[in-house]
Scaffold this motif. Structure first.
Motif, PDB file in Angstrom:
ATOM      1  N   PRO A 259       0.787  -1.232   0.000  1.00 59.44           N
ATOM      2  CA  PRO A 259       0.000   0.000   0.000  1.00 59.44           C
ATOM      3  C   PRO A 259       0.821   1.285   0.000  1.00 59.44           C
ATOM      4  O   PRO A 259       0.270   2.355  -0.249  1.00 59.44           O
ATOM      5  N   LEU A 260       2.122   1.229   0.289  1.00 60.76           N
ATOM      6  CA  LEU A 260       2.888   2.458   0.505  1.00 60.76           C
ATOM      7  C   LEU A 260       3.995   2.711  -0.517  1.00 60.76           C
ATOM      8  O   LEU A 260       4.337   3.862  -0.785  1.00 60.76           O
ATOM      9  N   GLY A 261       4.591   1.652  -1.056  1.00 64.10           N
ATOM     10  CA  GLY A 261       5.770   1.813  -1.900  1.00 64.10           C
ATOM     11  C   GLY A 261       5.538   2.683  -3.115  1.00 64.10           C
ATOM     12  O   GLY A 261       6.319   3.611  -3.396  1.00 64.10           O
ATOM     13  N   ALA A 262       4.487   2.400  -3.852  1.00 63.66           N
ATOM     14  CA  ALA A 262       4.231   3.161  -5.077  1.00 63.66           C
ATOM     15  C   ALA A 262       3.950   4.624  -4.759  1.00 63.66           C
ATOM     16  O   ALA A 262       4.352   5.521  -5.511  1.00 63.66           O
ATOM     17  N   GLY A 263       3.273   4.871  -3.634  1.00 62.28           N
ATOM     18  CA  GLY A 263       3.004   6.251  -3.239  1.00 62.28           C
ATOM     19  C   GLY A 263       4.276   7.010  -2.942  1.00 62.28           C
ATOM     20  O   GLY A 263       4.456   8.163  -3.355  1.00 62.28           O
ATOM     21  N   ALA A 264       5.206   6.370  -2.213  1.00 64.26           N
ATOM     22  CA  ALA A 264       6.482   7.022  -1.910  1.00 64.26           C
ATOM     23  C   ALA A 264       7.268   7.281  -3.191  1.00 64.26           C
ATOM     24  O   ALA A 264       7.831   8.369  -3.381  1.00 64.26           O
ATOM     25  N   ALA A 265       7.302   6.291  -4.081  1.00 64.08           N
ATOM     26  CA  ALA A 265       7.999   6.468  -5.346  1.00 64.08           C
ATOM     27  C   ALA A 265       7.412   7.644  -6.122  1.00 64.08           C
ATOM     28  O   ALA A 265       8.139   8.418  -6.759  1.00 64.08           O
ATOM     29  N   GLY A 266       6.093   7.791  -6.064  1.00 66.87           N
ATOM     30  CA  GLY A 266       5.439   8.895  -6.761  1.00 66.87           C
ATOM     31  C   GLY A 266       5.817  10.257  -6.215  1.00 66.87           C
ATOM     32  O   GLY A 266       5.921  11.232  -6.975  1.00 66.87           O
ATOM     33  N   VAL A 267       6.061  10.337  -4.912  1.00 70.85           N
ATOM     34  CA  VAL A 267       6.478  11.614  -4.321  1.00 70.85           C
ATOM     35  C   VAL A 267       7.867  12.004  -4.815  1.00 70.85           C
ATOM     36  O   VAL A 267       8.105  13.167  -5.169  1.00 70.85           O
ATOM     37  N   PHE A 268       8.788  11.045  -4.855  1.00 66.78           N
ATOM     38  CA  PHE A 268      10.127  11.358  -5.371  1.00 66.78           C
ATOM     39  C   PHE A 268      10.062  11.780  -6.835  1.00 66.78           C
ATOM     40  O   PHE A 268      10.749  12.717  -7.259  1.00 66.78           O
ATOM     41  N   GLN A 269       9.244  11.098  -7.619  1.00 66.78           N
ATOM     42  CA  GLN A 269       9.103  11.474  -9.026  1.00 66.78           C
ATOM     43  C   GLN A 269       8.529  12.881  -9.159  1.00 66.78           C
ATOM     44  O   GLN A 269       9.001  13.677  -9.980  1.00 66.78           O
ATOM     45  N   ALA A 270       7.526  13.192  -8.343  1.00 64.43           N
ATOM     46  CA  ALA A 270       6.914  14.520  -8.407  1.00 64.43           C
ATOM     47  C   ALA A 270       7.900  15.608  -7.989  1.00 64.43           C
ATOM     48  O   ALA A 270       7.935  16.699  -8.578  1.00 64.43           O
ATOM     49  N   ALA A 271       8.724  15.330  -6.972  1.00 65.32           N
ATOM     50  CA  ALA A 271       9.728  16.305  -6.549  1.00 65.32           C
ATOM     51  C   ALA A 271      10.738  16.538  -7.665  1.00 65.32           C
ATOM     52  O   ALA A 271      11.175  17.676  -7.910  1.00 65.32           O
TER      53      ALA A 271
END
Length: 295
Positions: A259-271
């Motif tokens: 439930p969390l990995g893809a969300g965290a990866a998305g934050v780094f991509q957005a940054a």
């Protein structure tokens, strides 16, 4: 006690300094003039190409690779003036980047065809821990290969962690670790962004977190720097962006979707997309403070 390094950046440079101080003869290949000067100051010699770096190795010596990705690894090994053109049977490659397990396995297999050992040895802990010998070195290779390079591995780190004899398991372990590191960092930045929105003092809040159940090493390390406005890059946003992306891909390859990995990866991509790619990943705090929506 001779070793060649390709890549003498934040982590590689710290290891070069450590080995030189311990009396090793170190040949360094790095394209960055600053890193070249730092390697010379540490006592290393410089090589113009990966091929010339390994020319100085003895029959059972090793090349340590500390670059960013698998493409760079393949190029420095088999490209023009690549190190593999000069490596000889009995020598070894210590593969330290965070890359996909399948890339690690493919590189090891190609080296094995030339009679060259490969040690899957990603590392974690940051430049200061690397310099002090406190970083984690996650080693996967046949026992005989590890034994032949035990002196080098022990010189690199006081925390050599034997994962298995299966090359690729070091890379798998590193991706699991870095996925959690990325989740923890995004969580710490989110929590402090919330604290700021609530009108709390960020330094005091982090004092409480560090003595309470929300503490994490990466959260404390990065958020202290973020609060101080120190975003000089020790670990660029792009590194955990890459690592979390690879970890999520590895998870999906074995049928796991948390439930969390893809969300965290998305934050780094957005940054990254917001222009923070070359900043330290402590910049996630300012990114979330600027981009968290208001009702």
């Amino acid at each position: 006690m001779t070793v060649a390094f390709v890549g003498a950046g934040n982590m590689g440079g710290a290891l070069v300094e450590r080995l030189c101080e311990a009396g090793w003869s170190v040949a360094v290949c790095d394209t960055d003039p600053l890193r070249q000067r730092q390697a010379l100051a540490a006592g290393a010699s410089l090589a113009d190409t990966p091929l010339s770096a390994v020319a100085q190795l003895g029959p059972l010596d090793a090349l340590v690779i500390v670059v960013v990705d698998a493409e760079q690894c393949r190029d420095l090994l088999w490209g023009e003036q690549g190190a593999a053109n000069g490596l000889r049977p009995g020598q070894a490659v210590v593969l330290c980047p965070t890359i996909a397990p399948e890339d690690t396995v493919a590189i090891a297999q190609r080296l094995a065809e030339q009679g060259i050992d490969c040690i899957d040895a990603p590392m974690s802990g940051g430049p200061q821990r690397a310099r002090d010998g406190r970083m984690s070195l996650m080693v996967a290779a046949p026992a005989a290969v590890v034994q032949r390079q035990a002196g080098l591995l022990d010189a690199l780190s006081l925390n050599v962690m034997r994962i298995s004899e299966r090359v690729g398991d070091g890379a798998r372990t590193k991706l699991v670790n870095n996925l959690l590191a990325g989740i923890n960092l995004v969580g710490a930045a989110e929590a402090l962004a919330l604290a700021g929105r609530m009108g709390l003092d960020l330094a005091t809040t982090l004092d409480v977190i560090e003595r309470s159940s929300g503490q994490s090493w990466i959260g404390s390390d990065r958020m202290r720097r973020a609060i101080a406005g120190d975003l000089a890059p020790r670990a660029h946003v792009t590194l955990l962006e890459k690592d979390t992306r690879l970890a999520v891909a590895a998870a999906r390859s074995v049928g796991f979707e948390g439930p969390l990995g893809a969300g965290a990866a998305g934050v780094f991509q957005a940054a990254h997309e917001a222009g923070m790619a070359d900043l330290d990943d402590a910049a996630l705090l300012s990114f979330l403070r600027q981009n968290a929506p208001r009702p």
